[in-house]
Enzyme design. Structure first.
Site, PDB file in Angstrom:
ATOM      1  N   HIS A 211       0.831  -1.197   0.000  1.00 22.31           N
ATOM      2  CA  HIS A 211       0.000   0.000   0.000  1.00 22.31           C
ATOM      3  C   HIS A 211       0.871   1.255   0.000  1.00 22.31           C
ATOM      4  CE1 HIS A 211      -3.495  -2.379   1.970  1.00 22.31           C
ATOM      5  NE2 HIS A 211      -3.877  -2.045   0.760  1.00 22.31           N
TER       6      HIS A 211
ATOM      7  N   CYS B 140      -3.263   0.627   9.642  1.00 22.28           N
ATOM      8  CA  CYS B 140      -4.202  -0.411   9.193  1.00 22.28           C
ATOM      9  C   CYS B 140      -5.236  -0.776  10.254  1.00 22.28           C
ATOM     10  CB  CYS B 140      -3.445  -1.680   8.807  1.00 22.28           C
ATOM     11  SG  CYS B 140      -2.031  -1.441   7.728  1.00 22.28           S
TER      12      CYS B 140
END
Length: 265
Positions: free
Chosen positions: A169, A256
Protein backbone atom coordinates in the site's frame (compact mmCIF):
# COMPACT_ATOMS: atom_id res chain seq x y z
CA UNK A 1 -4.22 25.99 8.35
CA UNK A 2 -6.49 23.60 10.21
CA UNK A 3 -5.54 20.27 11.67
CA UNK A 4 -8.44 18.14 10.47
CA UNK A 5 -6.02 15.59 8.99
CA UNK A 6 -4.66 14.41 12.35
CA UNK A 7 -6.96 15.61 15.14
CA UNK A 8 -9.92 13.34 15.69
CA UNK A 9 -12.67 12.64 18.19
CA UNK A 10 -13.41 9.04 17.19
CA UNK A 11 -11.75 5.82 16.11
CA UNK A 12 -13.00 2.37 15.15
CA UNK A 13 -10.89 -0.74 15.57
CA UNK A 14 -11.65 -4.46 15.41
CA UNK A 15 -10.32 -7.34 17.49
CA UNK A 16 -8.22 -9.90 15.63
CA UNK A 17 -9.94 -13.24 15.03
CA UNK A 18 -8.64 -16.78 15.35
CA UNK A 19 -8.87 -17.05 11.55
CA UNK A 20 -6.15 -14.44 11.19
CA UNK A 21 -3.67 -17.27 10.66
CA UNK A 22 -5.22 -17.49 7.18
CA UNK A 23 -4.71 -13.78 6.50
CA UNK A 24 -3.17 -12.49 3.30
CA UNK A 25 0.58 -11.88 3.21
CA UNK A 26 3.07 -10.96 0.52
CA UNK A 27 5.76 -13.19 2.03
CA UNK A 28 5.22 -15.89 4.62
CA UNK A 29 7.46 -15.01 7.57
CA UNK A 30 5.55 -17.02 10.13
CA UNK A 31 2.11 -17.51 11.63
CA UNK A 32 0.84 -14.72 13.90
CA UNK A 33 0.60 -15.53 17.59
CA UNK A 34 -3.03 -14.70 18.37
CA UNK A 35 -2.50 -14.05 22.09
CA UNK A 36 0.37 -11.67 21.38
CA UNK A 37 -1.64 -9.99 18.65
CA UNK A 38 -4.47 -9.40 21.14
CA UNK A 39 -1.97 -7.90 23.60
CA UNK A 40 -0.52 -5.56 21.00
CA UNK A 41 -4.01 -4.61 19.84
CA UNK A 42 -5.08 -3.77 23.39
CA UNK A 43 -2.04 -1.50 23.76
CA UNK A 44 -2.91 0.17 20.48
CA UNK A 45 -6.51 0.82 21.48
CA UNK A 46 -5.42 2.17 24.85
CA UNK A 47 -3.05 4.60 23.15
CA UNK A 48 -5.91 5.93 21.05
CA UNK A 49 -8.09 6.29 24.13
CA UNK A 50 -5.31 8.10 25.98
CA UNK A 51 -5.66 10.97 23.51
CA UNK A 52 -9.22 11.53 24.68
CA UNK A 53 -10.89 9.96 21.67
CA UNK A 54 -14.00 7.79 21.74
CA UNK A 55 -12.84 4.39 20.50
CA UNK A 56 -15.24 1.72 19.29
CA UNK A 57 -13.76 -1.79 19.33
CA UNK A 58 -15.74 -4.15 17.13
CA UNK A 59 -15.94 -7.89 17.65
CA UNK A 60 -13.72 -10.18 15.63
CA UNK A 61 -15.01 -11.46 12.29
CA UNK A 62 -13.96 -15.07 11.84
CA UNK A 63 -15.32 -15.11 8.29
CA UNK A 64 -12.79 -12.47 7.27
CA UNK A 65 -9.21 -13.27 8.37
CA UNK A 66 -7.93 -9.76 7.51
CA UNK A 67 -10.83 -7.86 9.09
CA UNK A 68 -8.62 -6.52 11.89
CA UNK A 69 -7.17 -4.15 9.26
CA UNK A 70 -10.23 -1.91 9.23
CA UNK A 71 -8.56 1.06 7.56
CA UNK A 72 -8.91 -0.58 4.16
CA UNK A 73 -12.72 -0.60 4.39
CA UNK A 74 -13.40 3.15 4.41
CA UNK A 75 -12.17 6.70 4.04
CA UNK A 76 -13.46 8.85 6.88
CA UNK A 77 -13.52 12.63 6.43
CA UNK A 78 -15.19 15.43 8.38
CA UNK A 79 -18.04 15.72 5.89
CA UNK A 80 -18.81 12.03 5.55
CA UNK A 81 -17.44 8.57 4.94
CA UNK A 82 -16.75 6.63 1.77
CA UNK A 83 -17.04 2.84 1.95
CA UNK A 84 -14.20 1.33 -0.06
CA UNK A 85 -14.16 -1.61 -2.47
CA UNK A 86 -11.09 -3.68 -1.50
CA UNK A 87 -8.91 -5.04 -4.27
CA UNK A 88 -8.44 -8.41 -2.58
CA UNK A 89 -11.53 -10.54 -3.41
CA UNK A 90 -11.48 -12.21 0.02
CA UNK A 91 -11.89 -8.80 1.64
CA UNK A 92 -14.86 -7.44 -0.31
CA UNK A 93 -17.31 -8.42 2.45
CA UNK A 94 -15.39 -6.46 5.09
CA UNK A 95 -16.54 -3.13 3.67
CA UNK A 96 -20.20 -4.13 3.91
CA UNK A 97 -19.64 -5.16 7.53
CA UNK A 98 -18.22 -1.71 8.32
CA UNK A 99 -20.91 0.35 6.60
CA UNK A 100 -23.59 0.14 9.37
CA UNK A 101 -21.12 1.34 12.00
CA UNK A 102 -20.28 4.38 9.87
CA UNK A 103 -23.94 5.12 9.20
CA UNK A 104 -24.54 5.21 12.95
CA UNK A 105 -22.02 8.05 13.25
CA UNK A 106 -22.27 9.94 9.97
CA UNK A 107 -25.15 11.65 8.24
CA UNK A 108 -23.59 11.08 4.83
CA UNK A 109 -22.07 7.71 3.92
CA UNK A 110 -21.23 7.03 0.29
CA UNK A 111 -19.69 4.00 -1.40
CA UNK A 112 -17.38 2.95 -4.18
CA UNK A 113 -19.71 0.81 -6.29
CA UNK A 114 -18.28 0.33 -9.77
CA UNK A 115 -17.78 -3.30 -10.73
CA UNK A 116 -14.35 -2.44 -12.10
CA UNK A 117 -13.41 -0.07 -9.24
CA UNK A 118 -11.01 -1.19 -6.51
CA UNK A 119 -9.59 0.97 -3.77
CA UNK A 120 -8.34 0.38 -0.23
CA UNK A 121 -7.83 2.85 2.58
CA UNK A 122 -4.21 1.82 2.99
CA UNK A 123 -3.47 3.56 -0.30
CA UNK A 124 -4.97 6.87 0.81
CA UNK A 125 -3.12 9.67 2.61
CA UNK A 126 -5.28 12.65 3.52
CA UNK A 127 -3.43 15.89 4.19
CA UNK A 128 -4.70 19.39 4.90
CA UNK A 129 -4.73 20.30 1.22
CA UNK A 130 -5.39 17.12 -0.78
CA UNK A 131 -6.05 13.41 -0.81
CA UNK A 132 -3.15 11.39 -2.20
CA UNK A 133 -4.10 7.97 -3.54
CA UNK A 134 -1.47 5.46 -4.55
CA UNK A 135 -2.13 3.17 -7.49
CA UNK A 136 -1.22 -0.34 -6.35
CA UNK A 137 -2.19 -3.99 -6.72
CA UNK A 138 -5.15 -3.20 -4.44
CA UNK A 139 -6.19 0.18 -5.86
CA UNK A 140 -6.80 0.86 -9.54
CA UNK A 141 -7.42 3.89 -11.72
CA UNK A 142 -11.17 3.31 -11.82
CA UNK A 143 -11.36 3.27 -8.04
CA UNK A 144 -9.37 6.47 -7.77
CA UNK A 145 -11.54 8.20 -10.36
CA UNK A 146 -14.73 7.14 -8.59
CA UNK A 147 -13.37 8.45 -5.28
CA UNK A 148 -12.53 11.75 -6.97
CA UNK A 149 -16.14 12.16 -7.99
CA UNK A 150 -17.52 11.18 -4.59
CA UNK A 151 -15.52 13.76 -2.63
CA UNK A 152 -15.65 16.62 -5.13
CA UNK A 153 -18.67 18.34 -3.61
CA UNK A 154 -16.97 18.19 -0.21
CA UNK A 155 -14.17 20.33 -1.63
CA UNK A 156 -11.39 17.74 -1.74
CA UNK A 157 -8.78 17.39 -4.44
CA UNK A 158 -7.63 13.85 -5.23
CA UNK A 159 -4.12 13.34 -6.62
CA UNK A 160 -3.09 9.97 -8.00
CA UNK A 161 0.42 8.82 -7.16
CA UNK A 162 2.24 5.54 -7.71
CA UNK A 163 3.01 3.00 -5.01
CA UNK A 164 6.52 1.54 -5.49
CA UNK A 165 6.71 -1.93 -7.00
CA UNK A 166 6.74 -4.60 -4.33
CA UNK A 167 5.08 -2.30 -1.75
CA UNK A 168 1.56 -3.39 -0.74
CA UNK A 169 0.00 0.00 0.00
CA UNK A 170 1.03 3.63 -0.47
CA UNK A 171 0.95 4.15 3.30
CA UNK A 172 3.18 1.14 3.85
CA UNK A 173 5.92 3.64 3.01
CA UNK A 174 4.59 6.90 4.44
CA UNK A 175 2.44 8.59 7.04
CA UNK A 176 1.28 12.07 7.98
CA UNK A 177 2.97 13.74 10.95
CA UNK A 178 1.24 17.12 10.80
CA UNK A 179 -0.29 19.50 8.29
CA UNK A 180 2.92 19.98 6.36
CA UNK A 181 5.14 17.03 7.31
CA UNK A 182 5.25 13.39 6.28
CA UNK A 183 7.36 10.46 7.38
CA UNK A 184 8.47 8.46 4.35
CA UNK A 185 10.95 5.99 2.98
CA UNK A 186 13.52 7.36 0.60
CA UNK A 187 12.31 5.04 -2.16
CA UNK A 188 8.82 6.54 -2.04
CA UNK A 189 9.87 10.17 -1.63
CA UNK A 190 12.22 9.77 -4.61
CA UNK A 191 9.16 9.69 -6.87
CA UNK A 192 8.53 13.37 -6.09
CA UNK A 193 5.07 12.70 -4.70
CA UNK A 194 5.74 14.83 -1.61
CA UNK A 195 6.89 17.98 -3.35
CA UNK A 196 5.76 20.92 -1.24
CA UNK A 197 5.81 18.90 1.99
CA UNK A 198 8.52 18.58 4.61
CA UNK A 199 9.77 14.99 4.65
CA UNK A 200 11.38 13.13 7.54
CA UNK A 201 13.00 9.95 6.27
CA UNK A 202 12.97 6.59 7.97
CA UNK A 203 16.44 5.44 8.99
CA UNK A 204 18.28 2.96 6.79
CA UNK A 205 16.99 -0.54 7.43
CA UNK A 206 13.94 0.82 9.28
CA UNK A 207 11.63 1.33 6.31
CA UNK A 208 8.87 -0.57 8.10
CA UNK A 209 8.62 2.31 10.56
CA UNK A 210 7.14 4.52 7.84
CA UNK A 211 3.63 3.39 8.65
CA UNK A 212 2.87 5.36 11.80
CA UNK A 213 -0.17 7.44 12.69
CA UNK A 214 -0.47 10.93 14.06
CA UNK A 215 -3.52 10.84 16.31
CA UNK A 216 -4.15 14.08 18.18
CA UNK A 217 -0.96 14.77 20.17
CA UNK A 218 0.55 11.31 19.82
CA UNK A 219 2.53 9.68 17.05
CA UNK A 220 1.97 5.93 17.32
CA UNK A 221 4.76 3.94 15.73
CA UNK A 222 5.72 0.25 15.66
CA UNK A 223 8.27 -0.75 18.28
CA UNK A 224 11.73 -1.82 17.22
CA UNK A 225 12.92 1.11 15.11
CA UNK A 226 15.03 3.24 17.48
CA UNK A 227 16.80 5.43 14.94
CA UNK A 228 13.55 6.52 13.30
CA UNK A 229 11.95 6.99 16.72
CA UNK A 230 14.79 9.29 17.72
CA UNK A 231 14.37 11.32 14.54
CA UNK A 232 10.72 11.89 15.37
CA UNK A 233 11.46 12.83 18.96
CA UNK A 234 14.17 15.23 17.84
CA UNK A 235 11.65 16.81 15.49
CA UNK A 236 9.42 17.54 18.47
CA UNK A 237 6.82 14.77 18.27
CA UNK A 238 5.47 12.82 21.23
CA UNK A 239 5.99 9.18 20.30
CA UNK A 240 4.28 6.06 21.64
CA UNK A 241 5.78 2.74 20.52
CA UNK A 242 3.39 -0.19 20.06
CA UNK A 243 4.30 -3.82 19.47
CA UNK A 244 3.49 -4.75 15.89
CA UNK A 245 5.34 -7.99 15.24
CA UNK A 246 2.20 -10.08 14.63
CA UNK A 247 0.39 -7.59 12.42
CA UNK A 248 3.60 -7.18 10.43
CA UNK A 249 3.49 -10.88 9.54
CA UNK A 250 0.33 -10.00 7.60
CA UNK A 251 1.74 -6.79 6.07
CA UNK A 252 -0.11 -4.71 8.67
CA UNK A 253 0.99 -1.55 10.45
CA UNK A 254 -0.23 1.21 12.73
CA UNK A 255 -2.62 2.87 10.31
CA UNK A 256 -4.20 -0.41 9.19
CA UNK A 257 -5.67 -1.13 12.62
CA UNK A 258 -8.10 1.77 12.91
CA UNK A 259 -10.35 4.27 11.21
CA UNK A 260 -9.76 7.74 12.64
CA UNK A 261 -12.21 10.58 12.22
CA UNK A 262 -14.42 13.39 13.52
CA UNK A 263 -17.95 12.63 12.27
CA UNK A 264 -20.60 15.16 11.38
CA UNK A 265 -24.32 14.52 11.07
Amino acid sequence: MTDRSFRFTHAISRKPSASIIDGLRAVDVGTPDLDLFHSHHADYVQALKDTGAEVTVLDALDAYPDAVFVEDTALCLREGAIVMRPGAPSRLGEAAEMAPHLKALYGDVRAISGADSYIEGGDILTTETEILVGRSERTNAAGIEELRGLVADWGYTVREVITPEGVLHFKTDCSLLDGETVLATERLAASGCFEGYKVIYTAAGEEAAANTIRFNDLVLMPAGFPATRDRLIQAGYTVREIGNSEAAKLDGGMSCLSLRFTPTR
